[in-house]
Scaffold this motif. Structure first.
Motif, short mmCIF file in Angstrom:
data_model
loop_
_atom_site.label_atom_id
_atom_site.label_comp_id
_atom_site.label_asym_id
_atom_site.label_seq_id
_atom_site.Cartn_x
_atom_site.Cartn_y
_atom_site.Cartn_z
N THR A 31 0.82 -1.21 0.00
CA THR A 31 0.00 0.00 0.00
C THR A 31 0.86 1.27 0.00
O THR A 31 0.46 2.29 -0.57
CB THR A 31 -0.96 0.02 1.20
OG1 THR A 31 -0.22 -0.14 2.40
CG2 THR A 31 -1.98 -1.11 1.08
N LYS A 35 0.61 4.25 -2.72
CA LYS A 35 0.41 5.63 -2.27
C LYS A 35 1.45 6.55 -2.89
O LYS A 35 1.13 7.64 -3.38
CB LYS A 35 0.47 5.68 -0.75
CG LYS A 35 0.32 7.07 -0.18
CD LYS A 35 0.47 7.06 1.34
CE LYS A 35 0.50 8.49 1.84
NZ LYS A 35 1.30 8.67 3.01
N GLU A 39 0.67 9.58 -5.42
CA GLU A 39 1.05 10.96 -5.04
C GLU A 39 1.83 11.63 -6.15
O GLU A 39 1.61 12.80 -6.46
CB GLU A 39 1.86 10.95 -3.75
CG GLU A 39 1.04 10.82 -2.50
CD GLU A 39 1.88 10.80 -1.22
OE1 GLU A 39 3.14 10.85 -1.29
OE2 GLU A 39 1.27 10.70 -0.13
#
Length: 135
Positions: A31, A35, A39
């Protein structure tokens, strides 16, 4: 008495063997990697170097779009895939980035389509060809 001990030890060994075969070489979802990629996409990045974001050894990787099945992943990458594909085979809102080593999937990252569409420019990703494109 000795037979009971041998039978008990054999049972424990069998249970550990079955547990390892069932869960061994299972791809885990990363995860944090997902992420970090998303981003970068949110900040306008259009190409991401996976080597800069991965803290594990991998031999090849591929991005899979909506409705891709586990069988298609295994065939495309020529690997065994144990683990979750996060419903990719029935969802249209995600991509799945799959990393493999030694013939097994080792990590996955779920990337959401509302942030971007993900692809590779030169086919299968490798540590030497690690650029993931985002549109």
């Amino acid at each position: 008495m000795l037979q009971k001990w041998l039978f008990g030890i054999g049972g424990v060994v069998l249970m550990f063997t079955m547990f390892f075969l069932f869960l061994g070489n299972s791809a885990s979802e990363d995860t944090l990697l997902a992420k970090n990629i998303m981003e970068k996409a949110n900040n306008g990045t259009t190409v991401v170097s996976l080597n800069k974001l991965t803290g594990f050894d991998w031999e090849k990787a591929q991005i899979f779009g909506p409705y891709t099945t586990k069988d298609a992943i295994e065939e495309t990458m020529n690997i065994q895939f144990k683990g979750s594909i996060s419903g990719l085979d029935v969802r249209e809102d995600i991509f799945l980035l799959v990393f493999a080593k030694e013939g097994h999937a080792i990590k996955t990252a779920v990337l959401y389509r509302n942030i971007g569409d993900y692809s590779t420019k030169n086919g299968m990703l490798t540590p030497d060809n690690d650029l993931l494109s985002i549109k």
